[in-house]
Scaffold this active site. Structure first.
Site, PDB file in Angstrom:
ATOM      1  N   LYS A 112       0.870  -1.187   0.000  1.00 20.49           N
ATOM      2  CA  LYS A 112       0.000   0.000   0.000  1.00 20.49           C
ATOM      3  C   LYS A 112       0.891   1.215   0.000  1.00 20.49           C
ATOM      4  CE  LYS A 112      -4.542   0.501   0.245  1.00 20.49           C
ATOM      5  NZ  LYS A 112      -5.535  -0.553  -0.051  1.00 20.49           N
TER       6      LYS A 112
HETATM    7  N1  GLU Z   1      -7.096  -0.213  -3.187  1.00 20.85           N
HETATM    8  C1  GLU Z   1      -7.846  -1.388  -3.499  1.00 20.85           C
HETATM    9  C2  GLU Z   1      -7.922  -2.310  -2.299  1.00 20.85           C
HETATM   10  O1  GLU Z   1      -7.863  -1.883  -1.163  1.00 20.85           O
HETATM   11  C3  GLU Z   1      -7.380  -2.058  -4.767  1.00 20.85           C
HETATM   12  C4  GLU Z   1      -5.944  -2.489  -4.806  1.00 20.85           C
HETATM   13  C5  GLU Z   1      -5.473  -2.965  -6.178  1.00 20.85           C
HETATM   14  O2  GLU Z   1      -6.256  -3.000  -7.103  1.00 20.85           O
HETATM   15  O3  GLU Z   1      -4.280  -3.285  -6.281  1.00 20.85           O
HETATM   16  O4  GLU Z   1      -8.153  -3.496  -2.412  1.00 20.85           O
END
Ligand code: GLU
Length: 424
Positions: A112
């Protein structure tokens, strides 16, 4: 938790992620060696992001990228632009991504990123400069085979396009697979924008079906009307549900007969009109009261730490489907379990986004686009088979669905570590 070791990550979400992990790791008798390795992120980077503002001043923002686990493949996870982003929050979200990708069977570990900024307070030029400089600062960690960002709260397909361009400029050729959630013209995927909401809708319908209830006329309250909440509302309403409550960060609307979601969705898409300022649709309600409205399914689709020991006893729903990451505390989980409220956890319910991100990454690598109907069908198949496995494990082990989901994810990752061994 050996808090001394992890002081730099201290944050309510990180404490929650570690407490959930500890409980599930205990249930699967995880080896103590792996326990310590999986508790803290593999790699974290904190950067300063200086940008020139439109008035000529230079402002410096704090940015982060955290990779939690790299044992099963490149790391994957969104980038959040929000004033409260900090290292601990990003570390928690990265850990959740590890379990989420493992449960869905995707060949990734969790990551993240984020910048502590209110994107609505920046001009488009400032936002672009911030994104490009952030990308340049975390560049050493990124790569289509290393770490692949995606949208999260406060970031958009346009932001992903700037990330793709900045990375591509640095290496000298176009690398569409560096980021997912891009616009279609540069290698985005059909169905990615609505994917998280579509997955939440699929899981909601399936949860009701498993419990011998129908989606037709089911009453649903959704907290949050961003990318996830808005598509969830639209798709569930299309499947026959009655959306009786919705909200955004300023407040919400309630109508026991069902809100006119198609019209509200159009207002939001075209003008980003705040939900609480819409008139003629229903009664105004605060975000706090929204959570306790009578309904069958409550879908928190906003931010973390919403269902806590302060309000869990007042919820008047039969099911909670977590579309946000980390919206429920462990204390609230226990209260809801006691009250017989079925809880479908975030790492299962909101996996649709990263699943279609995976499809996008595969399409980019293949230089070949899939049809939208295939994307929806494959998303549905992965979501429902993960759901069924987790329901079966939760029945077999007599644990909550949250624990069953975490046990599944942690076990997958533990196997990968065991096969690979410890280097050197
Ligand atoms: N931000 C999204 C999540 O929390 C998607 C992450 C992604 O597509 O890599 O799952």
């Amino acid at each position: 938790m050996t808090t001394e070791l992890f002081r730099e990550f201290d944050h309510p979400s990180f404490r929650l992620a570690v407490a959930q992990f500890d409980e599930a790791a205990h249930l699967i008798h995880l080896s103590p060696n792996l326990w310590e390795r999986l508790k803290a992120p593999h790699r974290s980077l904190c950067v300063s992001v200086p940008i020139r503002m439109d008035n000529g001043d230079v402002k410096v923002y704090r940015g982060y990228r955290v990779q939690h686990d790299i044992s099963r493949g490149p790391t994957k996870g969104g980038i959040r632009y929000h004033p409260e982003v900090c290292l601990g929050e990003v570390a928690a979200l990265a850990m959740w991504m590890t379990w989420k990708t493992a449960i869905a069977g995707l060949p990734y570990g969790g990551a993240k990123g984020g910048v502590a900024v209110n994107p609505a307070g920046l001009s488009s030029g400032e936002l672009e400069r911030l994104t490009r400089r952030y990308t340049a600062e975390v560049f050493p960690l990124l790569g289509p085979d290393k770490d692949i960002p995606a949208p999260d709260i406060g970031t958009t397909p346009q932001v992903m396009a700037w990330i793709m361009d900045t990375y591509s400029q640095q290496v000298g050729f176009s690398v569409p697979g560096i980021v997912t959630g891009k616009p279609l013209s540069i290698g985005g995927s059909l169905g990615r924008e609505e994917a998280t909401g579509r997955g939440v809708a699929d899981i909601t319908v399936e949860t009701l079906r498993q419990n011998e209830r129908s989606i037709t006329d089911a009453t649903i309250v959704i907290q949050g009307f961003g990318n996830v909440g808005s598509h969830t509302a639209r798709l569930l309403q299309q499947r026959g549900a009655r959306i009786v409550g919705i909200s955004d960060q300023h407040g919400g609307l309630y109508n026991s007969k069902g809100l006119d979601i198609p019209t509200i969705f159009d207002c939001w898409i075209q003008e980003r009109t705040p939900i609480s300022s819409l008139t003629g649709f229903g009664d105004q309600v605060s975000n706090e009261d929204l959570l306790t409205l009578p309904c069958q399914v409550l879908i928190p689709a906003a931010v973390a730490d919403q269902i806590t020991d302060r309000n869990a006893s007042n919820l008047s729903c039969q099911f909670v489907v977590e579309a946000a990451n980390g919206p429920t505390t462990l204390a609230a989980d226990a209260i809801l379990e006691d009250r017989g409220i079925v809880m479908v956890p975030d790492i299962l319910a909101n996996a649709g986004g990263v699943i279609v991100s995976y499809f996008e990454w595969v399409q980019d690598a293949q230089r070949f686009s899939w049809k939208e109907a295939d994307i929806h069908a494959r998303l549905h198949e992965i979501m429902i088979s993960a759901f069924q496995r987790i329901v079966a494990l939760s029945k077999e082990k007599k644990v909550s669905m949250r624990m069953a989901a975490l046990m599944t994810g942690i076990q997958e990752v533990a196997h990968a570590h065991q096969c690979r061994g410890l280097y050197p």
